[in-house]
Design a protein around this motif. Structure first.
Motif, PDB file in Angstrom:
ATOM      1  N   CYS A  60       0.836  -1.209   0.000  1.00 22.40           N
ATOM      2  CA  CYS A  60       0.000   0.000   0.000  1.00 22.40           C
ATOM      3  C   CYS A  60       0.865   1.252   0.000  1.00 22.40           C
ATOM      4  O   CYS A  60       0.389   2.339  -0.346  1.00 22.40           O
ATOM      5  CB  CYS A  60      -0.924   0.003   1.220  1.00 22.40           C
ATOM      6  SG  CYS A  60      -2.284  -1.184   1.113  1.00 22.40           S
ATOM      7  N   SER A  61       2.112   1.126   0.397  1.00 20.58           N
ATOM      8  CA  SER A  61       3.052   2.235   0.339  1.00 20.58           C
ATOM      9  C   SER A  61       3.666   2.305  -1.050  1.00 20.58           C
ATOM     10  O   SER A  61       4.101   1.288  -1.603  1.00 20.58           O
ATOM     11  CB  SER A  61       4.170   2.052   1.381  1.00 20.58           C
ATOM     12  OG  SER A  61       5.202   2.994   1.172  1.00 20.58           O
ATOM     13  N   GLU A  62       3.723   3.491  -1.606  1.00 16.22           N
ATOM     14  CA  GLU A  62       4.337   3.679  -2.913  1.00 16.22           C
ATOM     15  C   GLU A  62       5.857   3.730  -2.821  1.00 16.22           C
ATOM     16  O   GLU A  62       6.533   3.865  -3.838  1.00 16.22           O
ATOM     17  CB  GLU A  62       3.802   4.949  -3.566  1.00 16.22           C
ATOM     18  CG  GLU A  62       2.310   4.886  -3.879  1.00 16.22           C
ATOM     19  CD  GLU A  62       1.814   6.118  -4.613  1.00 16.22           C
ATOM     20  OE1 GLU A  62       2.644   7.035  -4.841  1.00 16.22           O
ATOM     21  OE2 GLU A  62       0.617   6.168  -4.949  1.00 16.22           O
ATOM     22  N   THR A 248       1.013   7.521   5.827  1.00 16.86           N
ATOM     23  CA  THR A 248       0.138   8.669   5.612  1.00 16.86           C
ATOM     24  C   THR A 248      -1.330   8.249   5.644  1.00 16.86           C
ATOM     25  O   THR A 248      -1.655   7.053   5.649  1.00 16.86           O
ATOM     26  CB  THR A 248       0.446   9.318   4.260  1.00 16.86           C
ATOM     27  OG1 THR A 248       0.146   8.372   3.208  1.00 16.86           O
ATOM     28  CG2 THR A 248       1.924   9.706   4.182  1.00 16.86           C
ATOM     29  N   ASP A 249      -2.204   9.243   5.642  1.00 18.81           N
ATOM     30  CA  ASP A 249      -3.643   8.950   5.605  1.00 18.81           C
ATOM     31  C   ASP A 249      -4.016   8.204   4.332  1.00 18.81           C
ATOM     32  O   ASP A 249      -4.875   7.313   4.348  1.00 18.81           O
ATOM     33  CB  ASP A 249      -4.448  10.255   5.695  1.00 18.81           C
ATOM     34  CG  ASP A 249      -4.330  10.927   7.050  1.00 18.81           C
ATOM     35  OD1 ASP A 249      -3.941  10.227   8.016  1.00 18.81           O
ATOM     36  OD2 ASP A 249      -4.605  12.137   7.152  1.00 18.81           O
ATOM     37  N   ASP A 250      -3.369   8.550   3.217  1.00 19.09           N
ATOM     38  CA  ASP A 250      -3.655   7.871   1.953  1.00 19.09           C
ATOM     39  C   ASP A 250      -3.244   6.405   2.020  1.00 19.09           C
ATOM     40  O   ASP A 250      -3.957   5.518   1.539  1.00 19.09           O
ATOM     41  CB  ASP A 250      -2.915   8.579   0.815  1.00 19.09           C
ATOM     42  CG  ASP A 250      -3.230   7.970  -0.544  1.00 19.09           C
ATOM     43  OD1 ASP A 250      -4.425   7.915  -0.912  1.00 19.09           O
ATOM     44  OD2 ASP A 250      -2.274   7.536  -1.228  1.00 19.09           O
ATOM     45  N   VAL A 251      -2.089   6.151   2.632  1.00 20.93           N
ATOM     46  CA  VAL A 251      -1.626   4.772   2.792  1.00 20.93           C
ATOM     47  C   VAL A 251      -2.592   3.993   3.674  1.00 20.93           C
ATOM     48  O   VAL A 251      -2.964   2.851   3.363  1.00 20.93           O
ATOM     49  CB  VAL A 251      -0.203   4.737   3.385  1.00 20.93           C
ATOM     50  CG1 VAL A 251       0.169   3.318   3.816  1.00 20.93           C
ATOM     51  CG2 VAL A 251       0.812   5.256   2.375  1.00 20.93           C
ATOM     52  N   MET A 252      -3.032   4.584   4.771  1.00 22.18           N
ATOM     53  CA  MET A 252      -3.938   3.904   5.686  1.00 22.18           C
ATOM     54  C   MET A 252      -5.289   3.626   5.033  1.00 22.18           C
ATOM     55  O   MET A 252      -5.935   2.614   5.327  1.00 22.18           O
ATOM     56  CB  MET A 252      -4.117   4.730   6.957  1.00 22.18           C
ATOM     57  CG  MET A 252      -2.904   4.699   7.879  1.00 22.18           C
ATOM     58  SD  MET A 252      -2.439   3.020   8.375  1.00 22.18           S
ATOM     59  CE  MET A 252      -3.896   2.529   9.307  1.00 22.18           C
ATOM     60  N   LYS A 253      -5.726   4.507   4.142  1.00 22.44           N
ATOM     61  CA  LYS A 253      -6.978   4.255   3.421  1.00 22.44           C
ATOM     62  C   LYS A 253      -6.830   3.027   2.521  1.00 22.44           C
ATOM     63  O   LYS A 253      -7.726   2.179   2.439  1.00 22.44           O
ATOM     64  CB  LYS A 253      -7.355   5.470   2.583  1.00 22.44           C
ATOM     65  CG  LYS A 253      -8.703   5.332   1.854  1.00 22.44           C
ATOM     66  CD  LYS A 253      -9.031   6.583   1.058  1.00 22.44           C
ATOM     67  CE  LYS A 253     -10.396   6.426   0.376  1.00 22.44           C
ATOM     68  NZ  LYS A 253     -10.451   5.268  -0.526  1.00 22.44           N
ATOM     69  N   LYS A 254      -5.675   2.920   1.864  1.00 18.02           N
ATOM     70  CA  LYS A 254      -5.420   1.747   1.021  1.00 18.02           C
ATOM     71  C   LYS A 254      -5.346   0.482   1.870  1.00 18.02           C
ATOM     72  O   LYS A 254      -5.847  -0.576   1.462  1.00 18.02           O
ATOM     73  CB  LYS A 254      -4.126   1.936   0.239  1.00 18.02           C
ATOM     74  CG  LYS A 254      -4.175   3.046  -0.794  1.00 18.02           C
ATOM     75  CD  LYS A 254      -2.830   3.192  -1.492  1.00 18.02           C
ATOM     76  CE  LYS A 254      -2.869   4.322  -2.510  1.00 18.02           C
ATOM     77  NZ  LYS A 254      -1.545   4.517  -3.174  1.00 18.02           N
ATOM     78  N   VAL A 255      -4.721   0.590   3.038  1.00 14.12           N
ATOM     79  CA  VAL A 255      -4.636  -0.566   3.941  1.00 14.12           C
ATOM     80  C   VAL A 255      -6.026  -1.015   4.360  1.00 14.12           C
ATOM     81  O   VAL A 255      -6.327  -2.224   4.392  1.00 14.12           O
ATOM     82  CB  VAL A 255      -3.782  -0.211   5.177  1.00 14.12           C
ATOM     83  CG1 VAL A 255      -3.894  -1.317   6.232  1.00 14.12           C
ATOM     84  CG2 VAL A 255      -2.323  -0.027   4.782  1.00 14.12           C
ATOM     85  N   ALA A 256      -6.900  -0.070   4.681  1.00 12.40           N
ATOM     86  CA  ALA A 256      -8.272  -0.410   5.079  1.00 12.40           C
ATOM     87  C   ALA A 256      -9.005  -1.110   3.950  1.00 12.40           C
ATOM     88  O   ALA A 256      -9.761  -2.073   4.174  1.00 12.40           O
ATOM     89  CB  ALA A 256      -9.015   0.854   5.503  1.00 12.40           C
ATOM     90  N   ASP A 257      -8.792  -0.657   2.714  1.00 17.63           N
ATOM     91  CA  ASP A 257      -9.435  -1.293   1.558  1.00 17.63           C
ATOM     92  C   ASP A 257      -8.944  -2.729   1.390  1.00 17.63           C
ATOM     93  O   ASP A 257      -9.725  -3.641   1.086  1.00 17.63           O
ATOM     94  CB  ASP A 257      -9.150  -0.494   0.284  1.00 17.63           C
ATOM     95  CG  ASP A 257      -9.857   0.860   0.271  1.00 17.63           C
ATOM     96  OD1 ASP A 257     -10.839   1.015   1.023  1.00 17.63           O
ATOM     97  OD2 ASP A 257      -9.413   1.743  -0.490  1.00 17.63           O
ATOM     98  N   VAL A 258      -7.644  -2.929   1.595  1.00 16.92           N
ATOM     99  CA  VAL A 258      -7.081  -4.277   1.496  1.00 16.92           C
ATOM    100  C   VAL A 258      -7.673  -5.183   2.569  1.00 16.92           C
ATOM    101  O   VAL A 258      -8.066  -6.323   2.308  1.00 16.92           O
ATOM    102  CB  VAL A 258      -5.546  -4.233   1.618  1.00 16.92           C
ATOM    103  CG1 VAL A 258      -4.976  -5.633   1.836  1.00 16.92           C
ATOM    104  CG2 VAL A 258      -4.929  -3.605   0.381  1.00 16.92           C
ATOM    105  N   ALA A 259      -7.747  -4.664   3.796  1.00 19.97           N
ATOM    106  CA  ALA A 259      -8.269  -5.461   4.909  1.00 19.97           C
ATOM    107  C   ALA A 259      -9.734  -5.813   4.688  1.00 19.97           C
ATOM    108  O   ALA A 259     -10.168  -6.932   4.985  1.00 19.97           O
ATOM    109  CB  ALA A 259      -8.100  -4.693   6.217  1.00 19.97           C
ATOM    110  N   ASN A 260     -10.512  -4.882   4.146  1.00 24.35           N
ATOM    111  CA  ASN A 260     -11.930  -5.148   3.900  1.00 24.35           C
ATOM    112  C   ASN A 260     -12.136  -6.215   2.832  1.00 24.35           C
ATOM    113  O   ASN A 260     -13.165  -6.893   2.803  1.00 24.35           O
ATOM    114  CB  ASN A 260     -12.640  -3.856   3.485  1.00 24.35           C
ATOM    115  CG  ASN A 260     -12.764  -2.867   4.624  1.00 24.35           C
ATOM    116  OD1 ASN A 260     -12.774  -3.259   5.794  1.00 24.35           O
ATOM    117  ND2 ASN A 260     -12.841  -1.588   4.296  1.00 24.35           N
TER     118      ASN A 260
END
Length: 298
Positions: A60-62, A248-260
């Motif tokens: 999720c991190s670029e 970052t907040d953007d990274v955490m949003k991607k992490v949440a999408d992956v977890a879901n």
């Protein structure tokens, strides 16, 4: 499959061991590598233990690119390196190594002209050629669940002293059940659940012993529990902080999408529609057997 993959890289390998500048202290090409290229990330774990989930979280991190499993490339070169160090170093029949289709089937350590230092350096360059992204900014790495013996990990750490290792463990009963019901494990199930449990415990203990040894280096290793990843809000910041990546907040949003997206991951790839009672019954019968045979890893 491994042979095909190794032959795919044979031309690069042949150039690696025969290049005329190899012993002149120069790289066998003009490409330069950055400090980030020398700080790879390796994800280790158990088959059906959640390493793909962890790989997706880190990706999720670029700032990093974690590749998937490569089915033994690291252990192949680790064994070649060990053979080189233990064998007489002399130059003979070096020209034969230039034939790319035969080098990986018949290469012998004593048929090259490198010193220990130059050979180790060339293997480092070879891994960078295979896996590094090459933009000078993005770090790289890969996950592996099969070729994770201590000698292979020591070899990777020799090549990349600044590497970081993530070790993912999971409740072994859940790991066993996920392996047992995987649709590609029909032959595994034919042996019966008791024999399967015995074989699993032996393999799990051996792999756990390796991981415990690796985890003693707390500066370069971080042990995670799969169950932690199910709460990524807490796990992700710890992971990224250890790896030196921005969370970052953007990274955490991607992490949440992956977890879901990870729904029922314990039995993804299961054979048909498994009855929940069948899983519960097997868990109840096999759990006490496994708990007695498995070594504790606190």
């Amino acid at each position: 499959r491994l042979r095909r993959a190794l032959r795919h890289f044979s031309h690069l390998f042949a150039n690696l061991v025969t290049h005329p500048k190899a012993n002149e202290g120069q790289r066998p090409h003009d490409k330069e590598y950055s400090d980030n290229d020398l700080r790879p990330i390796f994800i280790l774990g158990f088959h059906r233990g959640g390493t793909t989930f962890l790989q997706r979280i880190v990706n999720c991190s670029e700032e990093v690119m974690i590749w998937g499993e490569h089915r033994g490339v690291a252990s192949f070169y680790a064994k070649a390196h060990a053979k080189f160090l233990c064998s007489p170093i002399r130059s003979s029949q070096a020209g034969r190594i230039g034939r790319p289709m035969t080098v990986l089937d018949s290469w012998s350590a004593w048929e090259n002209k490198h010193s220990k230092e130059s050979y180790t350096r060339l293997l480092r360059i070879h891994f960078l050629d295979l896996f590094a992204v090459g933009d000078g900014e993005t770090r790289w790495g890969f996950k592996e669940i099969l070729d994770t013996d201590k000698s292979t990990i020591d070899f990777l750490r020799l090549l990349f002293p600044e590497s970081k290792i993530l070790i993912l463990r999971r409740d072994p009963v859940d790991v066993f059940l996920s392996q047992y019901f995987a649709r590609w494990n029909k032959d595994f199930r034919k042996r019966g659940h008791l024999q399967c449990a015995s074989d699993f415990a032996e393999a799990y203990n051996l792999q756990s012993s390796t991981y415990r040894s690796i985890a003693e280096d707390v500066e370069r290793s971080l042990v995670l529990n799969y169950e932690e990843l199910l709460e990524p809000r807490h796990a992700a910041p710890k992971i990224f902080s250890f790896l030196g990546l921005n969370c970052t907040d953007d990274v955490m949003k991607k992490v949440a999408d992956v977890a879901n997206a990870v729904v029922g991951s314990s039995y993804q790839g299961s054979e048909g529609q498994i009855n929940i009672n069948e899983k519960d019954d097997l868990r109840a019968s096999i759990s006490p057997i496994l708990r007695k045979r498995l070594e504790r890893w606190d």
